[in-house]
Design an enzyme around this catalytic site. Sequence first.
Site, short mmCIF file in Angstrom:
data_model
loop_
_atom_site.label_atom_id
_atom_site.label_comp_id
_atom_site.label_asym_id
_atom_site.label_seq_id
_atom_site.Cartn_x
_atom_site.Cartn_y
_atom_site.Cartn_z
CB THR A 1 0.54 6.31 -0.92
OG1 THR A 1 1.47 5.82 -0.38
CG2 THR A 1 -0.64 5.59 -0.25
CE LYS A 2 7.27 8.26 -2.15
NZ LYS A 2 7.18 9.57 -1.22
N PRO B 1 0.89 -1.21 0.00
CG PRO B 1 -0.93 -1.83 1.58
CD PRO B 1 0.43 -2.20 1.04
CE1 TYR B 2 6.47 5.05 1.36
CE2 TYR B 2 7.42 3.31 0.30
CZ TYR B 2 7.45 4.85 0.77
OH TYR B 2 8.45 5.54 0.37
N GLY B 3 3.68 1.77 -1.39
CA GLY B 3 3.90 1.86 -2.96
C GLY B 3 3.03 2.50 -3.86
#
Length: 315
Positions: A152-153, A148-150
């Site tokens: 958003t980035k 999920p971090y990726g």
Amino acid sequence: MKALVTGAAGFVGSHTSEALLRLGHEVRGVDALTDYYDPMLKKANVQVLQDWARFDFRQADLLDADLAGLLDGVDVVFHLAAQPGVRSSWQNGFGVYAEANVMATQRLLEAARLSEVRRFVYASSSSVYGRAARYPTSEDAPTRPFSPYGVTKLAAEHLCTLYADNWGLPTVSLRYFTVYGPRQRPDMAMNRFIAAALEGHAIPVYGDGEQVRDFTFVQDVVAASLAAAEVADLAPGAVVNVAGGGSITVNGLVELLQTVVGRPVHTAEQPRQPGDVLQTGGTIDLAERLLGWRPQVAVPEGLAHQVAWQQSLLG
Ligand SMILES: NC(=O)c1ccc[n+]([C@@H]2O[C@H](COP(=O)([O-])OP(=O)(O)OC[C@H]3O[C@@H](n4cnc5c(N)ncnc54)[C@H](O)[C@@H]3O)[C@@H](O)[C@H]2O)c1
């Protein structure tokens, strides 16, 4: 130049600010001092920067700060503020990531397009590639984040290119691969490995330890960001890998650490973590061509710097 550095109290942001100050530039730093890791570490980073009269620090959250005021008189934005880390981006943690990484970036881009900014450097991430089919990965490889971090980035990177395409905002997204060096975030593997080695604890190794990581020393990353701010001919919306310096397996890193610390270090095997990718590594041909940039610091040298810094924290 007058620069706005978001996330100025963080790991990469504080080094970026310091390098700009050393070069004689004026820096306005903004940071919410979030508690993702100990805010005392962030305050210590800010304290170093406050040695320069040309540094102006504002504690504020990009989600509700007066962005027009922050951008007033600014030539270049280095947008490093983000909620980092892969593991806590799952489940209920995701909202924080969506807000800090996507909503805050959209707000900043919207304010930047109405300002006099001549370059907007966005700290993107190799996490946009996910489990890349090609290794080392080039910028034209498919983007398919594995965390999920990726996501958003990548969403924020798309926002940068769309503000470039629609409004001509001179954005450049730098896809940093794993960054290391003094002030590295305590949640990052290199920091935890060194801490364990120095304190005589076992180093947790997720999976078989044969994951390949591409580490880039923080001063090299800063040099790439500065080059991205300064080069004249850069098409708005450019996307460039910032990688290299050293590809090494986790097991290889453990061995090297033993040499630097000068005593045996022990490991404890842990299950592989969801969202962790097996290999990261990026091509830097484009960075060389567009930015005239190559990494200068190899892992053994950079690791020694980080070990010395962590040792100094232990007193
Ligand atoms: N460190 C790496 O290996 C790495 C790799 C790829 C990309 N990046 C990107 O580089 C940037 C810097 O990463 P870092 O490792 O220095 O992280 P960091 O957590 O040390 O720094 C980020 C800073 O942003 C601040 N921040 C978060 N949300 C904010 C908000 N809404 N308003 C104002 N400030 C806010 C935090 O307080 C923190 O000090 C991030 O964008 C990250 O995604 C880092």
